[in-house]
Design an enzyme around this catalytic site. Structure first.
Site, PDB file in Angstrom:
ATOM      1  N   ASP A  45       0.839  -1.207   0.000  1.00 53.78           N
ATOM      2  CA  ASP A  45       0.000   0.000   0.000  1.00 53.78           C
ATOM      3  C   ASP A  45       0.874   1.258   0.000  1.00 53.78           C
ATOM      4  O   ASP A  45       0.644   2.180   0.782  1.00 53.78           O
ATOM      5  CB  ASP A  45      -0.949  -0.006   1.196  1.00 53.78           C
ATOM      6  CG  ASP A  45      -2.149   0.925   0.997  1.00 53.78           C
ATOM      7  OD1 ASP A  45      -2.476   1.222  -0.175  1.00 53.78           O
ATOM      8  OD2 ASP A  45      -2.743   1.352   1.998  1.00 53.78           O
ATOM      9  N   ASP A  73      10.004 -16.792   1.313  1.00 57.25           N
ATOM     10  CA  ASP A  73      11.269 -16.500   0.656  1.00 57.25           C
ATOM     11  C   ASP A  73      11.002 -15.511  -0.469  1.00 57.25           C
ATOM     12  O   ASP A  73       9.863 -15.289  -0.872  1.00 57.25           O
ATOM     13  CB  ASP A  73      11.938 -17.768   0.133  1.00 57.25           C
ATOM     14  CG  ASP A  73      11.079 -18.502  -0.874  1.00 57.25           C
ATOM     15  OD1 ASP A  73      10.919 -18.002  -2.000  1.00 57.25           O
ATOM     16  OD2 ASP A  73      10.541 -19.577  -0.520  1.00 57.25           O
TER      17      ASP A  73
END
Length: 232
Positions: free
Chosen positions: A71, A98
């Site tokens: 965001d 990962d």
């Protein structure tokens, strides 16, 4: 949050429980958000580069820990009175096991959303880079592309048009145009990551953070004047 302490992130200080309410204490950024500057000031390219550099340093740190912010926008970039810049609002953050792992949930604020998020394709940390590109357009034009459209229409235009067009692209330096091209590459595999963007001329030639201090103070003064007018 304790494990994500960084100079470009609004850092966690403490938390405690009071009458069944959880209180979280964070750093206070008295300068307000980048939105205040975008809506009240005209920024130079070197000042824009400074904001992007500090944001990229925060993103580089988050991405190295397998965290996607999801965001990035001017509302979530906070400043101190001295011009220091920190990322905030981690409500949409995603932890991936990962760096190569992908997600496919549709979250974020529509106008800053990367095409691969809108189309619900698998995505990684580079969605934050697209949002940074849109935030850079905010600094240039005062608002993100398609802001006058409904959120649903904006999502349609993001996927249909790809890289948004600027109102006056020719007025921008080649370094800034290239930076936007690197951020707003529709193909996420070809889109630059935070590390690569930090080496681009637009970033390496940017101002230091104290150059933002006058803009922060001007925005504060204008907001106070607006409040005073509203009260009258």
């Amino acid at each position: 949050m304790k494990g994500s302490q960084h100079k470009n992130i609004v850092n966690f200080i403490d938390a405690y429980l009071l009458k069944k309410d959880l209180w979280v204490i964070m750093e206070y950024m008295e300068g307000g958000s980048l939105t205040d500057i975008v809506t009240h000031s005209v920024m130079s390219e070197r000042q824009m580069g400074c904001v992007c550099r500090e944001t990229l340093q925060g993103l580089k740190f988050l991405h190295s820990k397998g965290i996607i912010h999801r965001d990035i926008k001017s509302d979530n970039i906070l400043l101190s009175l001295e011009g220091d810049i920190k990322l905030t609002d981690f409500g949409f953050c995603a932890q991936i096991k990962d760096y190569a792992a992908k997600r496919n949930t549709m979250v974020g604020t529509p106008y800053w959303m990367a095409p691969e998020v809108v189309t619900k394709k698998e995505y990684g940390p580079k969605v934050d880079i697209w949002s940074l590109g849109i935030m850079t357009i905010e600094m240039i034009e005062g608002e993100p592309p398609y802001l006058n459209e409904t959120p649903l229409r904006a999502l349609f235009l993001i996927t249909t048009n790809g890289k948004p067009k600027l109102n006056d692209k020719d007025s921008l330096s080649k370094n800034l145009q290239n930076f936007l091209d690197y951020c707003l590459e529709v193909d996420a595999d070809k889109r630059y990551d935070a590390f690569q963007l930090l080496t681009t001329p637009f970033i390496t030639n940017a101002d230091d953070t104290p150059s933002l201090s006058p803009l922060v103070k001007l925005a504060r003064m204008q907001k106070m004047a607006e409040r005073s007018d509203d009260e009258d």
